[in-house]
Design a protein around this motif. Structure first.
Motif, PDB file in Angstrom:
ATOM      1  N   MET A   1       0.845  -1.170   0.000  1.00  0.00           N
ATOM      2  CA  MET A   1       0.000   0.000   0.000  1.00  0.00           C
ATOM      3  C   MET A   1       0.895   1.240   0.000  1.00  0.00           C
ATOM      4  O   MET A   1       1.831   1.340   0.793  1.00  0.00           O
ATOM      5  N   LEU A   2       0.597   2.160  -0.862  1.00  0.00           N
ATOM      6  CA  LEU A   2       1.412   3.363  -1.042  1.00  0.00           C
ATOM      7  C   LEU A   2       1.492   4.197   0.244  1.00  0.00           C
ATOM      8  O   LEU A   2       2.551   4.710   0.597  1.00  0.00           O
ATOM      9  N   LEU A   7       4.317   6.844   4.608  1.00  0.00           N
ATOM     10  CA  LEU A   7       4.183   7.270   5.997  1.00  0.00           C
ATOM     11  C   LEU A   7       4.618   6.219   7.008  1.00  0.00           C
ATOM     12  O   LEU A   7       4.748   6.528   8.187  1.00  0.00           O
ATOM     13  N   GLY A   8       4.795   4.998   6.582  1.00  0.00           N
ATOM     14  CA  GLY A   8       5.113   3.916   7.509  1.00  0.00           C
ATOM     15  C   GLY A   8       3.845   3.232   7.982  1.00  0.00           C
ATOM     16  O   GLY A   8       2.739   3.754   7.845  1.00  0.00           O
ATOM     17  N   HIS A   9       4.005   2.053   8.529  1.00  0.00           N
ATOM     18  CA  HIS A   9       2.856   1.292   9.015  1.00  0.00           C
ATOM     19  C   HIS A   9       2.278   1.928  10.267  1.00  0.00           C
ATOM     20  O   HIS A   9       2.959   2.648  10.992  1.00  0.00           O
ATOM     21  N   GLY A  27      -4.607  -1.642   6.464  1.00  0.00           N
ATOM     22  CA  GLY A  27      -5.065  -2.712   5.588  1.00  0.00           C
ATOM     23  C   GLY A  27      -4.054  -3.195   4.567  1.00  0.00           C
ATOM     24  O   GLY A  27      -4.425  -3.820   3.584  1.00  0.00           O
ATOM     25  N   CYS A  28      -2.771  -2.964   4.798  1.00  0.00           N
ATOM     26  CA  CYS A  28      -1.751  -3.383   3.835  1.00  0.00           C
ATOM     27  C   CYS A  28      -1.375  -4.854   4.001  1.00  0.00           C
ATOM     28  O   CYS A  28      -0.710  -5.426   3.153  1.00  0.00           O
TER      29      CYS A  28
END
Length: 88
Positions: A1-2, A7-9, A27-28
């Motif tokens: 996910m972009l 931004l990081g998880h 949701g990645c």
């Protein structure tokens, strides 16, 4: 996910028995787990890790982007300390 790449998880932590689990709320699909000797340890670590950094925004501000906020906080703290030691 972009969004996670930029931004990081954004992990949320929770305990399941002797296992602490984490999952990205964006949701990645990033997730993980770690087993501890006791259920109490797993719960304790999950509570410690599961907090939003926004709660401490002024206290633990990064040096680059939020430096003015950190500087303002330090000046306020310094002002309070010196106000208590003044004699008039």
């Amino acid at each position: 996910m972009l969004r996670c790449q930029i931004l990081g998880h954004r992990f949320r932590f929770y305990g399941e028995g002797e296992t602490m689990r984490w999952r990205c709320v964006r949701g990645c699909g990033a997730e993980g787990a770690k087993r501890y000797p006791s259920e109490a340890d797993a719960q304790r670590y999950a509570r410690a890790f599961d907090r939003e950094d926004l709660e401490d925004l002024g206290r633990r501000a990064p040096l680059v982007g939020l430096f003015p906020l950190r500087l303002l906080r330090a000046l306020r703290r310094r002002g309070r300390k010196s106000a208590g030691t003044r004699t008039t």
